[in-house]
Design a protein around this motif. Structure first.
Motif, PDB file in Angstrom:
ATOM      1  N   GLY A 130       0.783  -1.350  -0.007  1.00  0.00           N
ATOM      2  CA  GLY A 130      -0.273  -0.019  -0.242  1.00  0.00           C
ATOM      3  C   GLY A 130       0.850   1.167   0.004  1.00  0.00           C
ATOM      4  O   GLY A 130       0.625   2.325  -0.569  1.00  0.00           O
ATOM      5  N   GLU A 131       2.125   1.470   0.951  1.00  0.00           N
ATOM      6  CA  GLU A 131       2.839   2.436   0.807  1.00  0.00           C
ATOM      7  C   GLU A 131       3.440   2.791  -0.495  1.00  0.00           C
ATOM      8  O   GLU A 131       3.393   3.964  -0.961  1.00  0.00           O
ATOM      9  CB  GLU A 131       3.837   2.065   2.049  1.00  0.00           C
ATOM     10  N   VAL A 134       0.860   4.187  -2.653  1.00  0.00           N
ATOM     11  CA  VAL A 134       0.609   5.823  -2.496  1.00  0.00           C
ATOM     12  C   VAL A 134       1.560   6.596  -2.991  1.00  0.00           C
ATOM     13  O   VAL A 134       1.413   7.553  -3.701  1.00  0.00           O
ATOM     14  CB  VAL A 134       0.709   6.090  -0.833  1.00  0.00           C
ATOM     15  N   ILE A 156      -2.397   7.569   4.323  1.00  0.00           N
ATOM     16  CA  ILE A 156      -2.486   6.361   4.923  1.00  0.00           C
ATOM     17  C   ILE A 156      -3.218   6.165   6.022  1.00  0.00           C
ATOM     18  O   ILE A 156      -4.379   5.479   5.910  1.00  0.00           O
ATOM     19  CB  ILE A 156      -1.270   5.346   5.236  1.00  0.00           C
ATOM     20  N   SER A 159      -7.182   6.885   4.990  1.00  0.00           N
ATOM     21  CA  SER A 159      -7.688   5.736   4.375  1.00  0.00           C
ATOM     22  C   SER A 159      -8.116   4.673   5.333  1.00  0.00           C
ATOM     23  O   SER A 159      -9.175   3.893   5.080  1.00  0.00           O
ATOM     24  CB  SER A 159      -6.808   5.003   3.365  1.00  0.00           C
ATOM     25  N   ASN A 162      -4.983   1.180   8.171  1.00  0.00           N
ATOM     26  CA  ASN A 162      -3.995   0.560   9.294  1.00  0.00           C
ATOM     27  C   ASN A 162      -4.794   0.478  10.639  1.00  0.00           C
ATOM     28  O   ASN A 162      -4.106   0.165  11.725  1.00  0.00           O
ATOM     29  CB  ASN A 162      -2.759   1.499   9.504  1.00  0.00           C
ATOM     30  N   ALA A 168      -0.417  -1.305   5.644  1.00  0.00           N
ATOM     31  CA  ALA A 168       0.028  -0.414   4.436  1.00  0.00           C
ATOM     32  C   ALA A 168       1.437  -1.395   3.851  1.00  0.00           C
ATOM     33  O   ALA A 168       1.892  -0.761   2.783  1.00  0.00           O
ATOM     34  CB  ALA A 168       0.601   0.610   5.299  1.00  0.00           C
ATOM     35  N   LEU A 183      -8.161   3.262  -0.283  1.00  0.00           N
ATOM     36  CA  LEU A 183      -6.881   3.893  -0.229  1.00  0.00           C
ATOM     37  C   LEU A 183      -6.878   4.515  -1.640  1.00  0.00           C
ATOM     38  O   LEU A 183      -5.987   5.726  -1.652  1.00  0.00           O
ATOM     39  CB  LEU A 183      -5.701   2.446  -0.320  1.00  0.00           C
TER      40      LEU A 183
END
Lengths: 272, 297
Positions: A130-131, A134, A156, A159, A162, A168, A183
Motif C-alpha cells: 500500500g505504501e 501511495v 494512509i 484511508s 492501518n 500498509a 486507499l
C-alpha cells in the motif's frame, strides 16, 4: 445579439465581478458513440489475426453503442453535481468523456485544467505494498517527490487501512475490496483538483470512512473545485450535492436542485 | 433581458462562446510536441518509480525473488549451450560460449523490452483511465525496467566471458555507450509497438513470431559467417539489422576473435547511432500523435 454582451459597458462589468460564476466544465451538445468488442467468434487463428493487422480491418462482432445523445450543461466553480439515472443511462460515459478518455462524436466538451476521474476500478499495482502504491499514485498525479514524502503518512491515515494492523506494508492484493477502494480514494483526494469526477467511489467503505470522504469532498469544493458524483446511492448524492442532473438513455431528463430532481427520479423509478 | 445581462454577463452566450470566454480547453486535447516533452520530463520521477515498482512486482510471487534476475539469463544460456554447443557441436567459432551468451543477452534486452512494450498501454488501462499523465511514461518505464534487468545479466555475462578465457581490456568500457545506444533504440521501438498494441490486441499474439524471426536474422545462435552465403543484397540487409549491429558491437568489445559480419568498426558505431536516433525520435513522435487515443474504447 452576442456582440452586444461581449461589448458590455465597463460599469456593469465591475458591478458583476463579485457575483460572476466561473464555469469549469462546459458540455455542448455532446454525442458519444463507442465500440464494444465482443471477442472474435471466428478467426482467432494467428493467420486470421495477421490478415486483420495487414488489412487494418476491425475484428468481427464490433457493435456501436450510442450512449450519450446530445447532452448540454455547464458546471461552475464550487459546485457539487450529482449524476443519477438507471443503469446504462450514460452517466459513467459522460464522466469519462469529461475526463478526456472518450472522444465525443459530435458537439464538444470544454474543461478548465485537467479533470481527474476517480472510479472504483482505478487499479494500481496489486503486487506492491500500500505504501508504495501511495507513492506511485501521487507521482502519477504529478506531485513532486518531496511533497509525496510529506503527505504519504497522512494519506494512509485517512484511508484507515492501518486500523486493523499494519496493512500498509502488505501487498495490495491482500486487501479487501473495500480497503483497496478506500486507499485509492485517499490517494486521489490528496491532490487539489480543478474538476474531480467520482464514479461510485463513495459507496465503498464503512460509515466512518464515508463521513471522512464526504468531508474531503466538501474541502475540495471550498478549494474552488467542481465535483461530479455518479452514484446509485441517492443518499450520498443528497448529502454531497446541491445540484443534480438526471440522465435517462443518454438524454438529460432533468437538471436542477438535488431535492426536486431526486423526488422526480424516485417517482419515475417507482412507477416503472 | 437587460437586467439578467447585468447580473450575469454570460447569459445569452452559446456553450462554445461561454467556454471560449473563460479560456476553457477541449477535453482530451493533445499538447504540442514541445509541451509534451516538457510534461514528460516533469514526470521523470514517476517513470523511475514505476520502473522500479514493476521490477519488484515481477518477482514478488517467486520464493527466490530478485535472484531470478540473474538465474533466468543463466538458465537460458545453459539451455542454448546444451543444444548449439554440445548437441550440434559448433566448431567454427573459438570460445562459442562467450559468443552465444553475448548475442543472447544483448538480443534478449530488446526482445523482452518489445514484448513488454506491446502491452505497456493495454495492461495499464486502469491506471490510464484513472489518472492523467503523459502516456509515454509507461513505455519508457518499461524500457527502464528492462535496462535494470540488463545490468544484472551483464554482470553474469562478464563473469562468463572472463571464465571462458577472454582477457580484460580497456576496450570493454565501450560496452557502456553501445548499451546506451541500444537502450535508446529500444525506447523508440517500445513506443512504436506500445501504440500499435494499444489499438490492436492481436499484436500480442503475433509479436513472439516476429521476434523469433528477428533473432534468426541477428546471428545470435550460430556463426554470422553463414550470412555471407546469402545473395549480396540479403547480406547487406542483415548487415544493417540494428540488433545484429548492437550484438556485434558487444562481441567486438568483449571478445578477442569473434567472427563478425561487419568488418569496419566505424561503420558499426555509425549504423548503431543512426538506428538509435531514427528509432528514438521516430518512435516518440509516432507515440505522441496517438496520445489522446490511449485508454479509450
Amino acid at each position: 445579439m452576442v456582440e452586444h454582451f461581449d461589448a458590455a459597458p465597463e460599469a456593469s462589468a465591475t458591478m458583476t465581478r463579485t457575483q460572476e460564476r466561473i464555469p469549469t466544465v462546459v458540455v455542448d451538445d455532446a454525442h458519444i458513440i463507442y465500440r464494444v468488442h465482443q471477442g472474435a467468434a471466428g478467426g482467432t487463428t494467428p493467420v486470421a489475426a495477421l490478415r486483420r493487422l495487414v488489412k487494418r480491418t476491425h475484428a468481427p462482432n464490433v457493435r456501436e453503442v450510442h450512449a450519450v445523445k446530445g447532452v448540454s450543461f455547464t458546471a461552475y466553480r464550487g459546485e457539487a453535481i450529482g449524476l443519477i439515472g438507471s443503469n446504462g443511462s450514460g452517466k459513467s460515459t459522460i464522466l469519462r468523456a469529461i475526463a478526456g478518455l472518450l472522444p465525443v462524436n459530435r458537439g464538444a466538451i470544454h474543461t478548465q485544467g485537467q479533470p481527474s476521474l476517480l472510479g472504483v476500478n482505478a487499479a494500481l499495482l496489486n503486487d506492491l505494498s500500500g505504501e508504495r502504491n501511495v507513492v506511485l499514485g501521487c507521482l502519477a498525479m504529478g506531485m513532486h517527490p518531496d511533497d509525496v514524502a510529506k503527505q504519504a503518512a497522512g494519506i494512509i491515515d485517512f484511508s484507515g487501512i492501518n486500523e486493523r494492523g499494519d496493512f500498509a506494508s502488505l501487498p495490495m492484493r491482500t486487501y479487501s475490496s473495500g480497503m483497496a477502494a478506500r486507499l485509492r480514494f485517499s490517494i486521489a483526494a490528496a491532490k487539489k483538483h480543478d474538476v474531480l469526477l467520482i464514479d461510485e467511489a463513495l459507496a465503498t467503505g464503512d460509515k466512518g470512512f464515508r463521513k471522512r470522504s464526504e468531508q474531503r469532498v466538501r474541502e475540495l469544493r471550498e478549494g474552488a473545485g467542481t465535483v461530479f458524483l455518479v452514484s446509485h446511492q441517492l443518499s450520498s448524492v443528497r448529502d454531497t450535492c446541491e445540484r443534480t442532473i438526471w440522465l435517462e438513455s443518454g438524454v438529460i431528463r432533468m437538471d436542477g436542485p438535488t431535492d426536486e430532481v431526486i423526488r422526480a427520479y424516485e417517482a419515475y423509478a417507482n412507477s416503472k | 433581458m437587460a437586467t439578467t445581462a447585468l447580473v450575469d454577463p454570460d447569459t445569452g452566450l452559446t456553450q462554445a462562446q461561454l467556454a471560449a470566454r473563460h479560456g476553457l480547453r477541449v477535453a482530451g486535447e493533445r499538447p504540442s510536441l514541445v509541451e509534451y516533452s516538457r510534461r514528460l520530463w516533469a514526470y521523470r520521477h514517476f517513470i523511475a518509480a514505476y520502473a522500479n515498482a514493476k521490477l519488484v512486482a515481477s518477482y514478488s510471487n517467486a520464493k527466490l525473488g530478485q535472484l531470478w534476475q540473474v538465474l533466468t539469463p543463466l538458465t537460458n544460456a545453459a539451455v542454448y549451450y546444451l543444444i548449439f554447443g554440445v548437441v550440434l557441436d559448433q566448431k567454427s567459432i573459438p570460445n562459442f560460449i562467450a559468443y552465444l551468451t553475448t548475442g543472447l543477452f544483448i538480443f534478449n534486452f530488446t526482445q523482452s523490452a518489445v514484448l513488454a512494450g506491446t502491452q505497456s498501454i493495454s495492461s495499464n488501462l486502469g491506471l490510464i483511465r484513472a489518472l492523467h499523465f503523459p502516456r509515454a511514461s509507461l513505455p519508457l518505464s518499461t524500457t527502464m525496467t528492462q535496462f535494470q534487468q540488463l545490468l544484472a545479466s551483464m554482470v553474469v555475462l562478464i563473469g562468463i566471458v572472463l571464465v571462458t578465457g577472454e582477457p580484460l581490456t580497456w576496450e570493454w568500457l565501450l560496452l557502456v555507450p553501445a548499451l546506451l545506444l541500444q537502450a535508446v533504440f529500444n525506447a523508440g521501438v517500445v513506443l512504436l509497438v506500445a501504440r500499435l498494441g494499444s489499438k490492436s490486441s492481436d499484436l500480442k499474439q503475433v509479436m513472439p513470431f516476429i521476434m523469433r524471426t528477428w533473432m534468426y536474422g541477428s546471428g545470435v545462435l550460430y556463426s554470422v559467417s553463414l550470412f555471407e552465403r546469402l545473395p549480396g543484397w540479403a547480406t547487406t540487409l542483415v548487415q544493417y539489422n540494428p540488433l545484429l549491429v548492437y550484438i556485434e558491437l558487444a562481441r567486438y568489445t568483449l571478445m578477442e576473435e569473434a567472427p563478425l559480419l561487419n568488418e569496419s568498426l566505424t561503420q558499426l558505431w555509425l549504423v548503431g547511432a543512426g538506428w538509435a536516433l531514427v528509432a528514438g525520435i521516430g518512435g516518440f513522435i509516432y507515440f505522441w500523435r496517438g496520445e489522446q487515443e490511449y485508454g479509450r474504447g
